[in-house]
Write a protein that holds these residues in place. Sequence first.
Motif, mmCIF file in Angstrom:
data_model
loop_
_atom_site.group_PDB
_atom_site.id
_atom_site.type_symbol
_atom_site.label_atom_id
_atom_site.label_comp_id
_atom_site.label_asym_id
_atom_site.label_seq_id
_atom_site.Cartn_x
_atom_site.Cartn_y
_atom_site.Cartn_z
ATOM 1 N N ALA A 132 0.765 -0.969 0.076
ATOM 2 C CA ALA A 132 0.144 -0.202 0.197
ATOM 3 C C ALA A 132 1.025 1.324 -0.147
ATOM 4 O O ALA A 132 0.497 2.588 -0.574
ATOM 5 N N GLN A 133 1.727 1.440 1.196
ATOM 6 C CA GLN A 133 3.342 2.185 0.608
ATOM 7 C C GLN A 133 3.562 2.390 -0.427
ATOM 8 O O GLN A 133 3.664 3.700 -1.059
ATOM 9 N N ALA A 134 3.177 1.539 -1.276
ATOM 10 C CA ALA A 134 4.759 1.918 -2.380
ATOM 11 C C ALA A 134 3.195 2.409 -3.692
ATOM 12 O O ALA A 134 4.705 2.620 -4.649
ATOM 13 N N VAL A 135 2.635 2.640 -3.057
ATOM 14 C CA VAL A 135 1.397 2.838 -4.274
ATOM 15 C C VAL A 135 1.158 4.461 -3.988
ATOM 16 O O VAL A 135 0.458 5.091 -4.812
ATOM 17 N N GLN A 136 1.902 4.329 -2.382
ATOM 18 C CA GLN A 136 1.454 5.973 -2.660
ATOM 19 C C GLN A 136 0.440 6.685 -2.135
ATOM 20 O O GLN A 136 -0.619 7.280 -2.170
ATOM 21 N N ILE A 137 -0.064 5.435 -1.514
ATOM 22 C CA ILE A 137 -1.809 5.826 -0.622
ATOM 23 C C ILE A 137 -1.848 7.237 -0.424
ATOM 24 O O ILE A 137 -0.943 7.638 0.817
ATOM 25 N N GLY A 138 -3.451 7.860 -0.405
ATOM 26 C CA GLY A 138 -3.130 8.597 0.393
ATOM 27 C C GLY A 138 -4.350 8.996 0.317
ATOM 28 O O GLY A 138 -5.529 8.666 0.707
ATOM 29 N N PRO A 139 -4.154 10.256 1.520
ATOM 30 C CA PRO A 139 -5.867 11.277 1.725
ATOM 31 C C PRO A 139 -7.190 10.946 0.697
ATOM 32 O O PRO A 139 -7.953 10.544 1.210
ATOM 33 N N LEU A 140 -6.508 11.280 -0.967
ATOM 34 C CA LEU A 140 -8.324 11.215 -1.514
ATOM 35 C C LEU A 140 -8.159 9.532 -1.600
ATOM 36 O O LEU A 140 -9.300 9.284 -2.546
ATOM 37 N N ASP A 141 -7.340 8.863 -1.467
ATOM 38 C CA ASP A 141 -7.983 7.539 -2.250
ATOM 39 C C ASP A 141 -8.540 6.581 -0.945
ATOM 40 O O ASP A 141 -8.913 7.278 0.214
ATOM 41 N N VAL A 142 -9.437 5.679 -1.992
ATOM 42 C CA VAL A 142 -9.989 4.834 -0.989
ATOM 43 C C VAL A 142 -9.441 3.114 -1.849
ATOM 44 O O VAL A 142 -9.453 2.910 -2.328
ATOM 45 N N LEU A 143 -9.095 2.310 -0.054
ATOM 46 C CA LEU A 143 -9.070 1.167 -0.147
ATOM 47 C C LEU A 143 -10.460 0.228 -0.229
ATOM 48 O O LEU A 143 -11.000 0.901 0.833
#
Length: 312
Positions: A132-143
């Motif tokens: 998840a960190q490798a794809v630079q998941i951030g505040p606008l994203d939905v997992l």
Amino acid sequence: MDSVVPTTPDQDPRRTERVHPDHADLDLLDAAALVQVLVLDQQDALNAVQAAAPALARAVEAALGRLNAGGRLVYAGAGTSGRLGVLDATELTPTFSWPPERAVPLIAGGERAIRQAVEGAEDDEEAGALDAQAVQIGPLDVLIAVAASGTTPYALGAVRAAKEAGALAIALANNPGTPLLHAADCPILLDTGPEVISGSTRLKAGTAQKIALNTLSSALMVRLGKVYGNLMVDVKSTNAKLEDRAVRLVRHATGADEATAKAVLDSAGGSVKTALVMLRLDVTAAEAEARLAAAGGHARTALEEGTVGVDS
């Protein structure tokens, strides 16, 4: 011949791992009876998703703002659950012209795991977090984390990393009260119970996950303006079948004949949505695109036919 039955009570708290009490003679059935048992048991998958409908609706509403602001859908899972996430992510582009970079599937064991089992990959919580960190998941994203058991370490790691990064975490699991559901912002329980073939969650647990993922992503795409009425107007015409479908959609939405629909589609760069606005309002492609941009991509709003998200 005696039935095969458990010698001790089944104490696993995860219902998906329990032995089904009604099918101890499954291996004695003829083909017709066996198929009947397997097919009828799938009804539990639909029942589970119907019970989860309010939770699915809450997840849609929670995700919309982030996706409207440019966020991504990031899927995470292992085994069957991970493959279903890969499938859902992959299908969004040809169906809704959703940018592929905004549908990111993560699966325990990497791409090799799509076609073959990677033993032990699902047990690595840190790998889920690192992916998840490798794809630079951030505040606008939905997992969207998916795990039948609700205890899969890889999925839990992805949820942990997503929440630490400020992303919205949605979780689908087939057992109540499990860690994955507790960890998520939007938990979605798909309570399918024991499998006909004990522990084989590629059966009704997987079916329920597929229905839920279809429902969740399709509802999001509708609310994001990818549909006009119930027409797939953001379809990406990448082959002859889809090109024919685009023509039929334009004709259905506007009443144009085939030649006109093809000509306007061509001038609209193949965009069904642009073509229907052009024909319905008798405007140029540039004007249609401007109207759609001002309407946030919603054809109905561009045509001034109603308010999106409100029954008319």
